[in-house]
Structures are given as C-alpha cells and as structure tokens.
Scaffold this motif. Sequence first.
Motif, PDB file in Angstrom:
ATOM      1  N   VAL A 191     -21.202  48.073  56.170  1.00 18.25           N
ATOM      2  CA  VAL A 191     -21.074  46.809  55.464  1.00 18.25           C
ATOM      3  C   VAL A 191     -20.891  47.042  53.968  1.00 18.25           C
ATOM      4  O   VAL A 191     -21.376  48.028  53.431  1.00 18.25           O
ATOM      5  N   GLY A 192     -20.216  46.106  53.338  1.00 21.56           N
ATOM      6  CA  GLY A 192     -20.219  46.065  51.884  1.00 21.56           C
ATOM      7  C   GLY A 192     -18.915  46.388  51.209  1.00 21.56           C
ATOM      8  O   GLY A 192     -18.658  45.937  50.106  1.00 21.56           O
ATOM      9  N   GLU A 193     -18.089  47.190  51.841  1.00 18.73           N
ATOM     10  CA  GLU A 193     -16.816  47.575  51.230  1.00 18.73           C
ATOM     11  C   GLU A 193     -15.961  48.196  52.323  1.00 18.73           C
ATOM     12  O   GLU A 193     -16.479  48.556  53.385  1.00 18.73           O
ATOM     13  N   PRO A 194     -14.674  48.325  52.056  1.00 14.67           N
ATOM     14  CA  PRO A 194     -13.828  48.970  53.054  1.00 14.67           C
ATOM     15  C   PRO A 194     -14.287  50.416  53.251  1.00 14.67           C
ATOM     16  O   PRO A 194     -14.670  51.078  52.292  1.00 14.67           O
ATOM     17  N   ASP A 227     -17.739  47.817  61.869  1.00 10.80           N
ATOM     18  CA  ASP A 227     -17.458  47.616  60.440  1.00 10.80           C
ATOM     19  C   ASP A 227     -17.506  46.105  60.213  1.00 10.80           C
ATOM     20  O   ASP A 227     -16.615  45.380  60.637  1.00 10.80           O
ATOM     21  N   THR A 228     -18.567  45.638  59.566  1.00 11.18           N
ATOM     22  CA  THR A 228     -18.787  44.193  59.453  1.00 11.18           C
ATOM     23  C   THR A 228     -18.348  43.686  58.090  1.00 11.18           C
ATOM     24  O   THR A 228     -18.847  44.122  57.064  1.00 11.18           O
ATOM     25  N   TRP A 229     -17.428  42.739  58.087  1.00  8.20           N
ATOM     26  CA  TRP A 229     -17.033  42.100  56.823  1.00  8.20           C
ATOM     27  C   TRP A 229     -17.785  40.783  56.657  1.00  8.20           C
ATOM     28  O   TRP A 229     -17.843  39.979  57.583  1.00  8.20           O
ATOM     29  N   TRP A 230     -18.358  40.602  55.501  1.00  2.88           N
ATOM     30  CA  TRP A 230     -18.999  39.317  55.172  1.00  2.88           C
ATOM     31  C   TRP A 230     -19.406  39.320  53.725  1.00  2.88           C
ATOM     32  O   TRP A 230     -19.073  40.250  52.977  1.00  2.88           O
ATOM     33  N   GLN A 231     -20.089  38.260  53.278  1.00  4.74           N
ATOM     34  CA  GLN A 231     -20.436  38.095  51.860  1.00  4.74           C
ATOM     35  C   GLN A 231     -21.795  37.415  51.731  1.00  4.74           C
ATOM     36  O   GLN A 231     -22.250  36.776  52.678  1.00  4.74           O
ATOM     37  N   THR A 232     -22.368  37.497  50.539  1.00  8.05           N
ATOM     38  CA  THR A 232     -23.592  36.750  50.262  1.00  8.05           C
ATOM     39  C   THR A 232     -23.368  35.287  50.644  1.00  8.05           C
ATOM     40  O   THR A 232     -24.244  34.636  51.220  1.00  8.05           O
ATOM     41  N   ASP A 272     -11.038  37.867  48.899  1.00  6.68           N
ATOM     42  CA  ASP A 272     -10.662  39.194  49.390  1.00  6.68           C
ATOM     43  C   ASP A 272      -9.201  39.178  49.828  1.00  6.68           C
ATOM     44  O   ASP A 272      -8.718  38.181  50.359  1.00  6.68           O
ATOM     45  N   ILE A 291      -9.436  44.758  55.551  1.00  6.52           N
ATOM     46  CA  ILE A 291      -9.745  44.199  54.237  1.00  6.52           C
ATOM     47  C   ILE A 291      -9.215  45.160  53.179  1.00  6.52           C
ATOM     48  O   ILE A 291      -9.467  46.364  53.255  1.00  6.52           O
ATOM     49  N   ARG A 348     -11.363  43.057  46.826  1.00  5.34           N
ATOM     50  CA  ARG A 348     -11.473  41.818  46.065  1.00  5.34           C
ATOM     51  C   ARG A 348     -10.211  41.579  45.249  1.00  5.34           C
ATOM     52  O   ARG A 348      -9.599  42.517  44.731  1.00  5.34           O
ATOM     53  N   ASN A 357     -17.441  46.504  43.483  1.00  3.49           N
ATOM     54  CA  ASN A 357     -18.395  46.904  44.491  1.00  3.49           C
ATOM     55  C   ASN A 357     -18.888  48.276  44.099  1.00  3.49           C
ATOM     56  O   ASN A 357     -18.265  49.274  44.393  1.00  3.49           O
ATOM     57  N   ARG A 406     -22.776  44.393  44.451  1.00  3.95           N
ATOM     58  CA  ARG A 406     -21.756  43.502  43.906  1.00  3.95           C
ATOM     59  C   ARG A 406     -22.033  43.223  42.437  1.00  3.95           C
ATOM     60  O   ARG A 406     -23.167  42.922  42.071  1.00  3.95           O
TER      61      ARG A 406
HETATM   62  C1  WTA Z   1     -16.853  43.321  50.334  1.00  6.00           C
HETATM   63  C2  WTA Z   1     -22.164  42.022  51.235  1.00  6.00           C
HETATM   64  C3  WTA Z   1     -14.481  45.571  53.303  1.00  6.00           C
HETATM   65  C4  WTA Z   1     -15.852  42.179  50.191  1.00  6.00           C
HETATM   66  C5  WTA Z   1     -22.458  41.666  52.689  1.00  6.00           C
HETATM   67  C6  WTA Z   1     -16.756  40.968  50.039  1.00  6.00           C
HETATM   68  C7  WTA Z   1     -16.285  44.369  52.532  1.00  6.00           C
HETATM   69  C8  WTA Z   1     -17.912  41.518  49.241  1.00  6.00           C
HETATM   70  C9  WTA Z   1     -16.940  44.531  53.767  1.00  6.00           C
HETATM   71  C10 WTA Z   1     -19.186  40.750  49.423  1.00  6.00           C
HETATM   72  C11 WTA Z   1     -16.274  45.291  54.793  1.00  6.00           C
HETATM   73  C12 WTA Z   1     -18.202  43.357  52.453  1.00  6.00           C
HETATM   74  N1  WTA Z   1     -15.048  45.790  54.502  1.00  6.00           N
HETATM   75  N2  WTA Z   1     -15.064  44.888  52.315  1.00  6.00           N
HETATM   76  N3  WTA Z   1     -16.832  45.532  55.963  1.00  6.00           N
HETATM   77  N4  WTA Z   1     -18.130  43.888  53.686  1.00  6.00           N
HETATM   78  N5  WTA Z   1     -17.102  43.648  51.748  1.00  6.00           N
HETATM   79  O1  WTA Z   1     -21.767  39.445  48.567  1.00  6.00           O
HETATM   80  O2  WTA Z   1     -15.099  42.408  49.029  1.00  6.00           O
HETATM   81  O3  WTA Z   1     -22.623  41.818  48.262  1.00  6.00           O
HETATM   82  O4  WTA Z   1     -16.121  39.889  49.372  1.00  6.00           O
HETATM   83  O5  WTA Z   1     -22.038  40.869  50.503  1.00  6.00           O
HETATM   84  O6  WTA Z   1     -18.054  42.867  49.723  1.00  6.00           O
HETATM   85  O7  WTA Z   1     -20.267  41.423  48.816  1.00  6.00           O
HETATM   86  P1  WTA Z   1     -21.745  40.871  48.959  1.00  6.00           P
END
Ligand code: WTA
Length: 657
Positions: A394-397, A419-424, A510, A522, A525, A531, A536
Amino acid sequence: MVKEATLNGVQWVVPDPKRENWYWPSEALKVHAWASDAKIYAQAAADPIAFWSQQADQLTWSKQWTKAYEDEPFAYRWFVGGKLNLSYNSLDRHVAAGKGGKTALIWEPEPVDEPSRIFTYQELLAEVSRFANALKALGVRKGDRVGIYLPMIPEAVIAMQAVVRIGAVHTVVFSAFSPESLRDRLLDCGAKVLITADGYYRRGKKIPLKQQADQALTGTSVEKVVVVRRAGNEIPMQKGRDVWYHESVAGQSTHFPPEEMDAEDLSFILYTSGTTGKPKGVMHTTGGYAVQVYATSKLDFNLHEDDIHFCTADVGWITGHSYINYGPLMNGVATLVYEGTPDAPDFGRMWQIIAKHKVTVYYTAPTAIRMHVKWGEEWPAKHDLSSLRVLGTVGEPINEEAWHWYFEHIGGKRCPIIDTWWQTETGATCVQALPGIGPFIPTVAGRPFPGIRAKIVDAGGVPVKTGDGGYLVMEPPFPPALLRGLYGDSEKFRATYFGEFGPRLYFTKDGARMDEMGNIRITGRVDDVMNVAGHRLATAEVEDALAQHPLVTEVAVVSKPDEVKGEVPVAFVLLKKGVHPSEDLKKDLIKTVDQHIGPTARPAAIYFTEDVPKTRSGKIMRRILKALVRNEPIGDLTTLRNPECVEDLQKAVGYKA
Ligand code: WTA
C-alpha cells in the motif's frame, strides 16, 4: 473453516502459462477464499447498493437502516437511519458469539528481550471499557474531539476503540510529528483531551514524547492529558491537567455500554496533506466506514478467524486506522502491533516477528520492501516464513524489482501479492486484486473492488481509450467509506475533490491506465503531493516550514525519485541579502523542518540559489525545477520572466539531460 496447521507452506499461486509475470490463485487458494469467482464483479456492478447492503448485513446494527444510499450533490449518505457502534462491532459481537477467548491483539515491543503482550477479545473489551469509563470521568462526551499522540503500543488501539465507544471523535497524530504539527491539528479540531505517553523506544533510544506533547499544548483547548507509562522516563506532570493512564483506569468498571451512533455520525478526523501548506481534516463516518473497512479486510486478505494479521503501518496513518485496528478486529482475527523499526536489533526483525507469531497476512509499503532489498535476502532466509498466506502492499506504486523480491524472498513464490490502491480520503482500499480471483501482476494494482465504479478520464472528464493514460475518478454510488467532508471547510471539500469534474465524479488526483480486463495501473499523483517513504506530504508544507527560517526569503520545493523512499523533497532556497550559504546553514534549515513538521519531511538536498524560474506574474515554475532535479527535458522557457537563472540552476544540480 480450514485448520491453520494445515495451511503452512501451501502453494497459493500458480504462474500464468502464457503471460510472463502473471499469477493466478491455485486451487487451494480458491477453495480457501471468500471470493473465488470473477462473477462477483459483474454482480456487484449490476447493483452496487445491493452488494454493499449484503456486506453491511454481516455487521451488527442496533437499528436497521431505512435507505441504503442517498445522493445529493456533494452529500452522499450510506445506510441512512441505521445505528451501530464501531467498538461494539470490533469487540462485543465476537465476545457475544462465544469467541471472547480468541486472541485479538498481539503486541511486540521493540526491545527483543521484553515479553509480548497478548489480549484476548474478552480482555481487550474489558480494557477498552475501563478506559471509556475513565475518559467519561474526564468529561469526554459524544461528539467531543480527542487527540491521540501515541507510539505503537496496545493503548493506541485501546484509546481509539474507547473514544469511538463513547461516540467521541478521535484525531490520531503520528508520534514522529513535531509539537507544532500536533498543535495545528489540536487547534483545528478543538480537541478537549489528549492521550499520549511518557516516551517510547526507537532503535534502543527513548524518545521523550510527553515533553513534545507539552510544547504542543499551549494555546489549545485541551483540558486534560492522559499519559500512558511506556518508557519509564522522567516526565513533568501538570497538576490538574495531566493524569496517568493506569491511574485513570484503576477501579473503573469493565463494562461500558457502547453509544448508539447514527451511520452518518462522525467517527474520526484524520489530517492529511493536500497541495497547500495546511493539512486537511478528512472526516469519516461510522456506518459506511465500518462496512467498507470490514468487507475489504475480509476479501483483500481473505481473512479467516485463525489469521494473524500484521500491518506494519503506524496508527497515525489511515492504513493503521483501518488495517491494524478496525478492519482486523471487525473480522475477529488477531492483529499484530509492532512498536519498533525493522532494523532493531538487526535487519531480520520483521521476519523474526513473522516466524515467532506465525503471521499469516503481512501488509507493508513498497518503500519498506526496497529497504529490505538493500539489506539483502540473507535476513529473511534465516527465518521460517511458511505461515504466510497473503502479502499486501500500500501507499505507492510498487516497482518490478521490489515486487519480485517480495514475492520470492518473503512469499517463497507461494503467496499472492495484493497491491491495494486507496487514500486517506477513501478510508478503505478501492482497487486491488482479490486473492481467490487474481490475476496478480507486478506494478498493476488490480480491479476496482466489487461495488466501486472507477474509470479513467481525460482533462474534460471523458473516458479515455482502454490502455491510455488519464485521471482516476470514481462515480456514484460513491464507496461507502469515502470522506464526507473536510473539517470546518466545506468549500475546500467541494473544490478539492469535485472541482475538476463536478459532483458526479470524485477526483482521486492520481494518474492511471486500465486494461481490457479492468486492471488498473496507478502512475502516480498529478498534484503537488509527494509520497516520501510511504508518507504523504505536500511540497507546500515543506516550503512553508523552510520559509519560517529567519534567513530565508523564498523557497521552492519539488520532489525527486529515490531508490528506497520512492520520492524525496529537494529544496531551492533564496537567502536574505548578505547571508552566506554554508553547510551549517543547511543543517539549521533541516532543523527547522524537523521543528515544523518532523524528520520525515527533511529535504534530501538543499540548493542555495540567487533566483528560481518564475512566470511573468511571479509564480514559481516548479515544473522546471522538477525537470532539473530529474534530468528530464526542461521544455519551453519563453513564458519565463527570468530564463537566465535556469543556466545557473543547471550547474548547481549537475543537470545532464
Ligand atoms: C498513493 C495511503 C500506487 C496514491 C493509503 C494515493 C498508491 C496516495 C497506492 C494516498 C498503490 C496509495 N499504488 N499508488 N497501491 N496506494 N497510493 O492518503 O498516490 O497516505 O493518492 O493513503 O498514495 O496516500 P494516503
């Protein structure tokens, strides 16, 4: 239910016979998985509201909702009229189901010779209730804001649970954040109580957290401070304001009836970086948040009762909120909390913890994996990792090299990588591959979670062709856990997330592309958010911090790729007339950043310069600075007011493109 003992060392994935680097779940995984048929996507897409309602039915509600989803511009609501409590769903309902004796929380301290602390569901419920009673005695009521500034100790989870049990609202602040960052957040949300600790261990050193908290408190609305004794260091206690945690809970009842919360009641505020210098208070509700966090924990990691779930995030980030605390606990599994760093006492610490507690699910950030790659595969090789079933990131590509290393040296080529994509802002995961369905492809996150409608559009909001790059957006019905607003700033909420494409398209900020199957990759940003080692951070925050140094007149910060941290800030600093650049001044500037934000925001390089490129209207052209530090083509300079400065900057950064 498959017995845990039979799961060790199972081959959970198989390679795709035709496509290199693609993997699919094995038969064993499909049998074990909650979701093993890709039809779940089409079914949920046909009626997303029904899908989410089925997920919600698996939680305990004290009052059934009357309408599952309601949507007005900028105001979407889930499970309208429903009542529930997050803490009840995390704890009581498992005890009520006769599972009070099951392990709920395993805590691993940083010092290796100190014993782990283990709580069963019954014990955790008792402790949470005692602390809820203590907080009530200190005056905390439904709707009050409570700050939490704690290290990774069990009390961090206990405090969050106790706060939501009362119906109050927590704001957790990362313990490595500076006093000033803490103060800004406490002031913004008007916190009444702060929960902190005397100190904690970081690579064997005691960090004096309470002293930092004290500095933050002046001028805030905080009336009471609860202090957990962890490091045993000497600390000042202010009479009438500060109380020890252990004294506050002494003699309190282990019974505390959970407050009945409306599905749309606020459960917590978590501050995160936007593009400005001031962090935004992301607001999450109770019902929708609970449902999406519960469902994604269960399906992303294929959680079963005997799982030991180890998420390495800090509770100060959304990942810690959702996948250390609420998600695993709502699913009735054991969640592991580790106090320290991965290199204490040696580079094998994470792998030693996995072997010691027979961890089945390991969830971490690509930046951490890249650090382990550097340290070498001999460290995981020393430990038995055969208990692992699912790996997450989690958190970045995630880059190819890190993916393969993780897959081979941690997962033993047996485990899927989710590989989980998400955001706060989304509160819970939104894009990923599901373990029993796949495919697992390096650098590709996966499909939108069932019931989530995501697409890739161009600048005009029009969907791009399959495979083309564009902006990742989400359509109604919006995911249940999506933020409902920014604390105290509804204008900013609308402008930030719905400013580009209107109220029917949530803009993630994104960039992404999607293949024919719906798998999303992904690309990163598209705004000025970095990141840094999974944290963040807005370039503007670092600029604001540096600009507060008395010798600085102007500053521009851009991000630059980094092998381990993903991205790092680089600063261009203009000094006051007559001030001479020096190494000491650089150190002093770094100190300023530490003071205003925290060490995570330290620039990797500081360039003292006479000028930075500006438009005719005086706006700094960060695009050019970014190209300079990345050795990328600089592009057109004709719109600049001061193109001559670019040559000097090229020399300063050693530009080679
Ligand atoms: C990035 C973290 C690629 C993305 C949970 C997003 C990711 C930002 C991924 C949010 C992933 C998070 N692959 N990029 N699996 N997961 N991101 O708010 O740019 O700290 O908009 O949340 O992290 O970061 P935040």
